[in-house]
Structure formats: C-alpha cells, structure tokens
Design a protein around this motif. Sequence first.
Motif, PDB file in Angstrom:
ATOM      1  N   GLU A  64       0.880  -1.377   0.006  1.00 15.37           N
ATOM      2  CA  GLU A  64       0.010  -0.211  -0.073  1.00 15.37           C
ATOM      3  C   GLU A  64       0.937   1.267  -0.001  1.00 15.37           C
ATOM      4  OE1 GLU A  64      -3.502   2.156  -0.301  1.00 15.37           O
ATOM      5  OE2 GLU A  64      -3.148  -0.192  -0.344  1.00 15.37           O
ATOM      6  N   LEU A  65       1.913   1.165   0.841  1.00 16.59           N
ATOM      7  CA  LEU A  65       2.790   2.378   0.551  1.00 16.59           C
ATOM      8  C   LEU A  65       3.597   2.542  -0.432  1.00 16.59           C
ATOM      9  CD1 LEU A  65       4.431   1.838   4.194  1.00 16.59           C
ATOM     10  CD2 LEU A  65       2.972   3.882   3.630  1.00 16.59           C
ATOM     11  N   ARG A  66       3.815   1.518  -1.163  1.00 20.26           N
ATOM     12  CA  ARG A  66       4.498   1.592  -2.483  1.00 20.26           C
ATOM     13  C   ARG A  66       3.383   2.193  -3.577  1.00 20.26           C
ATOM     14  NH1 ARG A  66       6.336  -3.599  -1.422  1.00 20.26           N
ATOM     15  NH2 ARG A  66       8.496  -3.328  -0.598  1.00 20.26           N
ATOM     16  N   ARG A  67       2.236   1.738  -3.206  1.00 19.43           N
ATOM     17  CA  ARG A  67       1.047   2.299  -4.246  1.00 19.43           C
ATOM     18  C   ARG A  67       1.130   3.745  -4.061  1.00 19.43           C
ATOM     19  NH1 ARG A  67      -4.123   3.420  -4.648  1.00 19.43           N
ATOM     20  NH2 ARG A  67      -4.562   3.546  -2.546  1.00 19.43           N
ATOM     21  N   LEU A  68       0.871   4.116  -3.044  1.00 22.68           N
ATOM     22  CA  LEU A  68       0.919   5.362  -2.561  1.00 22.68           C
ATOM     23  C   LEU A  68       2.084   6.420  -2.890  1.00 22.68           C
ATOM     24  CD1 LEU A  68      -0.994   5.089   0.837  1.00 22.68           C
ATOM     25  CD2 LEU A  68      -2.002   6.128  -1.252  1.00 22.68           C
ATOM     26  N   SER A  69       3.200   5.963  -2.974  1.00 22.66           N
ATOM     27  CA  SER A  69       4.465   6.567  -3.052  1.00 22.66           C
ATOM     28  C   SER A  69       4.383   6.604  -4.693  1.00 22.66           C
ATOM     29  CB  SER A  69       5.555   5.809  -2.578  1.00 22.66           C
ATOM     30  OG  SER A  69       6.777   6.351  -2.917  1.00 22.66           O
ATOM     31  N   ASP A  70       4.120   5.508  -5.463  1.00 21.36           N
ATOM     32  CA  ASP A  70       4.146   5.735  -6.794  1.00 21.36           C
ATOM     33  C   ASP A  70       3.170   6.563  -7.490  1.00 21.36           C
ATOM     34  OD1 ASP A  70       5.879   3.790  -7.052  1.00 21.36           O
ATOM     35  OD2 ASP A  70       4.426   2.201  -7.569  1.00 21.36           O
ATOM     36  N   SER A  73       3.052  10.257  -3.380  1.00 23.93           N
ATOM     37  CA  SER A  73       2.864  10.610  -1.902  1.00 23.93           C
ATOM     38  C   SER A  73       4.431  10.903  -1.583  1.00 23.93           C
ATOM     39  CB  SER A  73       1.857   9.936  -1.105  1.00 23.93           C
ATOM     40  OG  SER A  73       2.334  10.144   0.265  1.00 23.93           O
ATOM     41  N   ALA A  74       4.888  11.906  -1.196  1.00 22.19           N
ATOM     42  CA  ALA A  74       6.281  11.896  -0.414  1.00 22.19           C
ATOM     43  C   ALA A  74       6.120  11.365   0.769  1.00 22.19           C
ATOM     44  CB  ALA A  74       6.593  13.364  -0.467  1.00 22.19           C
ATOM     45  N   THR A  75       5.133  11.458   1.549  1.00 21.35           N
ATOM     46  CA  THR A  75       5.178  10.954   2.873  1.00 21.35           C
ATOM     47  C   THR A  75       5.046   9.294   2.739  1.00 21.35           C
ATOM     48  OG1 THR A  75       3.540  12.890   3.616  1.00 21.35           O
ATOM     49  CG2 THR A  75       3.614  11.047   5.131  1.00 21.35           C
ATOM     50  N   ALA A  76       4.478   8.843   1.915  1.00 18.06           N
ATOM     51  CA  ALA A  76       4.476   7.282   1.741  1.00 18.06           C
ATOM     52  C   ALA A  76       5.917   6.865   1.571  1.00 18.06           C
ATOM     53  CB  ALA A  76       3.479   6.710   0.709  1.00 18.06           C
ATOM     54  N   ALA A  77       6.601   7.576   0.427  1.00 22.16           N
ATOM     55  CA  ALA A  77       8.089   7.334   0.358  1.00 22.16           C
ATOM     56  C   ALA A  77       8.978   7.375   1.618  1.00 22.16           C
ATOM     57  CB  ALA A  77       8.436   8.222  -0.897  1.00 22.16           C
ATOM     58  N   GLU A  78       8.853   8.388   2.312  1.00 22.56           N
ATOM     59  CA  GLU A  78       9.475   8.736   3.535  1.00 22.56           C
ATOM     60  C   GLU A  78       9.266   7.379   4.537  1.00 22.56           C
ATOM     61  OE1 GLU A  78       8.457  12.348   5.015  1.00 22.56           O
ATOM     62  OE2 GLU A  78       9.062  13.382   3.350  1.00 22.56           O
TER      63      GLU A  78
END
Length: 86
Positions: A64-70, A73-78
């Motif tokens: 889910e974090l990867r999906r959001l980062s892709d 979302s900078a926060t998800a990438a962090e």
Amino acid sequence: MAESELAALRERARGGDVDASDELVQLAAELGDLKELRRLADTGSSDAVEQLVQLAAERGELAELRRLSDGGSATAAEQLAELAAE
C-alpha cells in the motif's frame, strides 16, 4: 453510524460537501477502514492519503505504501524508507 447515514454522508461528499468528506475520512481512519480511505484518496482527498499512509505504515502494509508512493505521496515514500531502514 447506520448504513443509511453513511450513504447520505457519501452522497454529500460526492456532491462537493467538504465537511462530509472530512467526516468520512475521520470515520474511516478511526475504524481503520483502508478500503474507504483508498476510495476517498482516489477522489483526491489529501487528508485520506495522509490517513492511509499512517495506517499502512502502522500495519506494515508495504504494498500500500508503494502504491501511494508511486502515486506521488512523498510521505509514503518517506515511510517506506524508514521501514526499510529498520
């Protein structure tokens, strides 16, 4: 909250009622409802994205974090970087 009340709240949010959208985000976050948060995030709610990142990080939901980062979302990438460092 009864299903009919929730449906009415969703309808108001779809109609552009920011307060209804905020209430849906808050309710979904309190319930840990990733599906509802995804739906709200997909409609452009930055608050839903923030809550989704937080819940996904707490649960270790890397996909889910990867999906959001892709999705930008900078926060998800962090959060992904922090979890990788652990």
